[in-house]
Design an enzyme around this catalytic site. Structure first.
Site, mmCIF file in Angstrom:
data_model
loop_
_atom_site.group_PDB
_atom_site.id
_atom_site.type_symbol
_atom_site.label_atom_id
_atom_site.label_comp_id
_atom_site.label_asym_id
_atom_site.label_seq_id
_atom_site.Cartn_x
_atom_site.Cartn_y
_atom_site.Cartn_z
ATOM 1 C CE LYS A 10 42.329 39.007 -34.709
ATOM 2 N NZ LYS A 10 42.921 40.270 -33.900
ATOM 3 C CB ALA A 44 40.302 36.918 -18.023
HETATM 4 P P1 NAP Z 1 36.710 38.183 -25.934
HETATM 5 O O1 NAP Z 1 37.739 36.885 -25.971
HETATM 6 O O2 NAP Z 1 35.242 37.644 -26.294
HETATM 7 O O3 NAP Z 1 36.748 38.390 -24.461
HETATM 8 C C1 NAP Z 1 35.747 39.377 -23.827
HETATM 9 C C2 NAP Z 1 36.158 39.771 -22.519
HETATM 10 O O4 NAP Z 1 35.160 40.923 -22.078
HETATM 11 C C3 NAP Z 1 36.034 38.976 -21.334
HETATM 12 O O5 NAP Z 1 36.996 39.271 -20.458
HETATM 13 C C4 NAP Z 1 34.622 38.878 -20.765
HETATM 14 O O6 NAP Z 1 34.434 38.409 -19.700
HETATM 15 C C5 NAP Z 1 34.421 40.344 -21.118
HETATM 16 N N1 NAP Z 1 33.045 40.764 -21.062
HETATM 17 C C6 NAP Z 1 32.075 40.544 -21.972
HETATM 18 N N2 NAP Z 1 31.034 41.158 -21.658
HETATM 19 C C7 NAP Z 1 31.097 41.448 -20.527
HETATM 20 C C8 NAP Z 1 29.926 41.863 -19.594
HETATM 21 N N3 NAP Z 1 28.733 42.382 -19.727
HETATM 22 N N4 NAP Z 1 30.546 42.283 -18.162
HETATM 23 C C9 NAP Z 1 31.628 42.012 -17.895
HETATM 24 N N5 NAP Z 1 32.861 41.595 -18.655
HETATM 25 C C10 NAP Z 1 32.475 41.170 -19.843
HETATM 26 O O7 NAP Z 1 37.261 39.359 -26.678
HETATM 27 P P2 NAP Z 1 38.561 39.716 -27.298
HETATM 28 O O8 NAP Z 1 39.103 39.204 -28.570
HETATM 29 O O9 NAP Z 1 39.426 39.566 -25.962
HETATM 30 O O10 NAP Z 1 38.562 41.347 -27.273
HETATM 31 C C11 NAP Z 1 38.034 42.241 -26.310
HETATM 32 C C12 NAP Z 1 38.133 43.722 -27.011
HETATM 33 O O11 NAP Z 1 39.528 44.105 -27.410
HETATM 34 C C13 NAP Z 1 37.087 44.019 -28.102
HETATM 35 O O12 NAP Z 1 36.414 44.972 -27.973
HETATM 36 C C14 NAP Z 1 38.017 44.101 -29.261
HETATM 37 O O13 NAP Z 1 37.449 44.999 -30.256
HETATM 38 C C15 NAP Z 1 39.406 44.737 -28.460
HETATM 39 N N6 NAP Z 1 40.471 44.471 -29.633
HETATM 40 C C16 NAP Z 1 41.028 45.790 -30.214
HETATM 41 C C17 NAP Z 1 42.339 45.633 -30.813
HETATM 42 C C18 NAP Z 1 42.859 46.746 -31.479
HETATM 43 O O14 NAP Z 1 43.436 46.701 -32.709
HETATM 44 N N7 NAP Z 1 42.669 47.960 -31.109
HETATM 45 C C19 NAP Z 1 42.851 44.269 -31.205
HETATM 46 C C20 NAP Z 1 41.980 43.183 -30.596
HETATM 47 C C21 NAP Z 1 41.227 43.502 -29.789
HETATM 48 P P3 NAP Z 1 33.970 36.932 -19.039
HETATM 49 O O15 NAP Z 1 35.546 36.096 -19.163
HETATM 50 O O16 NAP Z 1 33.829 37.052 -17.790
HETATM 51 O O17 NAP Z 1 33.179 36.615 -20.104
#
Ligand code: NAP
Length: 290
Positions: A71, A132
């Site tokens: 992306k 975040a």
């Molecule tokens: P990302 O950039 O990898 O961010 C992951 C987030 O989750 C960070 O805030 C991370 O915290 C936190 N996290 C991960 N493992 C953790 C743990 N064990 N304990 C506490 N916090 C944890 O991912 P992203 O791209 O933002 O995506 C996040 C979610 O949104 C995904 O599940 C994705 O499927 C969903 N999403 C859905 C749609 C839709 O169309 N419905 C679209 C986009 C995304 P740290 O910063 O501390 O690592």
């Protein structure tokens, strides 16, 4: 549908793409709206991204969606990037122009349309944002641009929450933005929050997990919105409901990010009835698959 000499192609590039629901959204839309168009997933390896975009253009592909892990990187292969997508730092939709593709981000429009369809408003709301990462950062921007009153960004890493709060806070006219650790919610108001779950915790196959599990946190929430839609009912949603709040998953966000992309590619507006019919099919599919 019958594929003939005038059939247009749209598709998805990413890796992996095997579980994507986007073909269901776009091929159903094409069928319902009578468009001669097919949508197919393309598994693209890391080394092949630039060639894939160039090749798609050469093959007269009308539009593409882009998913993980491309992306951000895909922006290097575009002739233009829409202002909102540039600010978010991620593109999920490529729209064909004469000289190449222009990139858009329809994820946030999708979330906004999904929330509106559930009667959830952002304007004037006090928001608890869990996470975040990339998605949370975009959600924070959406909340600021739609006039949220205050946003508390709760994250495992305070440093990341601070970085997002500083960036988004600088864009905020009337919104106050606070970074917090996941454990730091004691000082918050007792009730009245809209909570948006934007971490990856609780995603299938780890459906039983949530970043915060204490009822004291969930008592404060009147509405919970989880970006995750697999599983269909997440632990976060259960915890919100147990404390009397209403809760939604991210399937309508997925639906509307797809609809917005389809509208950009085809210059049409999809009505609510058609959107809900496709949603019914998505629900059946996710419900069946877990
Ligand atoms: P990302 O950039 O990898 O961010 C992951 C987030 O989750 C960070 O805030 C991370 O915290 C936190 N996290 C991960 N493992 C953790 C743990 N064990 N304990 C506490 N916090 C944890 O991912 P992203 O791209 O933002 O995506 C996040 C979610 O949104 C995904 O599940 C994705 O499927 C969903 N999403 C859905 C749609 C839709 O169309 N419905 C679209 C986009 C995304 P740290 O910063 O501390 O690592």
């Amino acid at each position: 549908m019958e594929i003939d000499g005038k059939t247009r192609i749209c598709g998805l590039i990413g890796s992996p793409v095997g579980h994507t629901l986007s073909p269901l959204i776009h091929n159903t839309l094409a069928g319902k709206l009578g468009h001669n168009l097919v949508y197919v997933p393309f598994e693209v390896g890391t080394a092949g991204l630039e060639d894939a975009v160039k090749g798609a253009f050469a093959l007269n592909v009308l539009g593409l969606n882009v998913t993980v892990p491309y992306k951000s990187r895909v922006m290097d292969s575009l002739v233009e990037t829409d202002e909102l997508a540039r600010r978010i730092g991620a593109v999920n939709t490529l729209v064909r122009r004469e000289d190449g593709y222009k990139g858009y981000n329809t994820d946030m429009d999708g979330l906004y349309r999904a929330m509106l369809s559930e009667g959830i408003r952002i304007e004037g709301e006090n928001i608890l944002l869990l996470g975040a990462g990339g998605a949370a950062r975009a959600v924070a921007m959406l909340c600021v641009s739609h006039g949220a009153r205050e946003i508390h960004i709760l994250n495992r890493s305070l440093e990341r929450a601070r970085a997002v709060a500083a960036e988004v806070g600088a864009m905020a006219a009337g919104t106050r933005v606070y970074p917090r650790l996941l454990t730091d919610y004691d000082g918050l108001r007792e009730d009245g929050y809209l909570a948006i779950q934007a971490t990856s915790v609780g995603l299938y196959p780890h459906g039983g997990e949530a970043v915060i599990t204490e009822p004291e946190f969930y008592k404060r929430i009147h509405t919970g919105y989880d970006l995750i839609y697999r599983p269909f009912t997440t632990r976060f949603m259960e915890l919100v409901r147990q404390q009397g709040g209403q809760a939604f998953n991210g399937l309508k966000m997925l639906l509307y990010q797809g609809i917005t992309a389809y509208e950009l590619w085809n210059g049409v507006t999809v009505d609510r009835e058609t959107a809900m019919e496709i949603y019914g099919r998505l629900e059946k599919k996710v419900g069946t698959d877990g």
